[in-house]
Write a protein that holds these residues in place. Structure first.
Motif, mmCIF file in Angstrom:
data_model
loop_
_atom_site.group_PDB
_atom_site.id
_atom_site.type_symbol
_atom_site.label_atom_id
_atom_site.label_comp_id
_atom_site.label_asym_id
_atom_site.label_seq_id
_atom_site.Cartn_x
_atom_site.Cartn_y
_atom_site.Cartn_z
ATOM 1 N N LYS A 53 0.572 -1.065 -0.066
ATOM 2 C CA LYS A 53 0.525 0.216 -0.132
ATOM 3 C C LYS A 53 1.503 1.434 -0.116
ATOM 4 N N LYS A 109 3.865 13.180 -9.845
ATOM 5 C CA LYS A 109 3.413 15.070 -9.718
ATOM 6 C C LYS A 109 4.910 15.166 -9.319
ATOM 7 N N GLN A 162 4.123 4.908 -5.681
ATOM 8 C CA GLN A 162 3.750 6.186 -7.230
ATOM 9 C C GLN A 162 3.046 6.251 -8.040
ATOM 10 N N ASP A 163 1.685 6.475 -6.807
ATOM 11 C CA ASP A 163 0.868 7.642 -7.336
ATOM 12 C C ASP A 163 1.881 9.301 -7.558
ATOM 13 N N ALA A 164 1.979 8.814 -6.203
ATOM 14 C CA ALA A 164 2.274 10.676 -6.070
ATOM 15 C C ALA A 164 3.621 10.978 -7.215
ATOM 16 N N TYR A 165 3.910 9.884 -7.228
ATOM 17 C CA TYR A 165 5.876 10.080 -7.325
ATOM 18 C C TYR A 165 5.451 11.144 -8.904
ATOM 19 N N GLN A 195 2.193 1.814 -3.583
ATOM 20 C CA GLN A 195 1.721 2.053 -4.498
ATOM 21 C C GLN A 195 1.089 3.696 -4.693
ATOM 22 N N SER A 196 1.091 4.354 -3.185
ATOM 23 C CA SER A 196 1.453 5.489 -2.432
ATOM 24 C C SER A 196 1.531 6.532 -3.112
#
Length: 252
Positions: free
Chosen positions: A45, A56, A51-54, A48-49
């Protein structure tokens, strides 16, 4: 029959200990599997968080780098312009471009990132006069170092978390296999113990029957045989045992 029962009893108790050890091992393996399962889920988790923020955050850093490089280029232009009336006339335009870029940098800093809004305000103050442009350049170079360091930090953190997750998954697979292997071993040990228990009970029954038969036959012997005859039989039995013992004893 009694000796066979004792052997069976010993085997059963030994097998029962094996069952206990295997069950304890399986229980420990299950606790480790559950621990690594929870750890792996949490790490996945977190990754994933990140990877989602990277993307941007990286894009924001790259945008700041681009603005800083453009401001540094414009400051360089100011220093390189020849001392002519035409060049003097172009200075306000170049300064206006720098201020415009500082405005872009200010806006970018207000949305998070390695550069703080206060640092941009300091740049604007230093740029109030052209004589402070060297200080502006130094501040911008420091900002550039900060952006590059921030990019390295988030990239290294992302890769480190990927490695961490792979290690956790490896542990999870290891303990999953241990659970299966030790559970199977416990089942096999239980089956063997059950077989030993059955044998033990069967031999216990035979030993009990033999003992009861002896009591019955002895009682019948006492009731039906006259005392003199019983004495003769007993003496004969004792004598036979003594002779057997002497025959078995090696000669001196």
């Amino acid at each position: 029959a009694y000796k066979a029962w004792l052997d069976a009893e010993s085997s059963y108790r030994l097998q029962s200990e094996k069952v206990k050890e295997a069950q304890e091992g399986a229980a420990y393996a299950r606790s480790q599997y559950e621990k690594w399962s929870a750890t792996t889920t949490a790490t996945a988790k977190r990754l994933q968080s990140m990877q989602d923020a990277y993307p941007k955050e990286k894009a924001a850093i790259e945008a700041e780098k681009s603005i800083i490089n453009e401001i540094l280029r414009l400051i360089g232009v100011l220093h390189e312009e020849p001392k002519t009336k035409a060049a003097e006339g172009s200075k306000p335009l170049t300064l206006a471009q720098i201020k415009s870029k500082l405005g872009e940098l200010q806006s970018a800093s207000e949305h998070g990132g390695p550069i703080a809004p206060g640092e941009v305000s300091q740049l604007k103050t230093q740029l109030a006069t052209f004589g402070e442009s060297d200080k502006v350049r130094i501040l911008l170079e420091e900002m550039m170092k900060a952006t590059l360091q921030r990019l390295k930090v988030i990239t290294d953190a992302l890769e480190s978390t990927k490695t961490e997750l792979a290690a956790h998954q490896k542990e999870l697979v290891k303990w999953e296999k241990e659970v299966v292997d030790l559970s199977n071993a416990a089942d096999s040990a239980k089956q063997a113990a059950d077989a030993e228990d059955l044998t033990r009970q069967q031999l216990a029954g035979k030993a009990t029957n033999a003992k009861e038969n002896y009591k019955t036959e002895n009682a019948e012997f006492v009731v039906e045989t006259p005392p003199a005859t019983r004495a003769i039989v007993i003496i004969g039995t004792v004598k036979a045992k003594i002779n057997a013992f002497c025959a078995a004893k090696p000669a001196a």
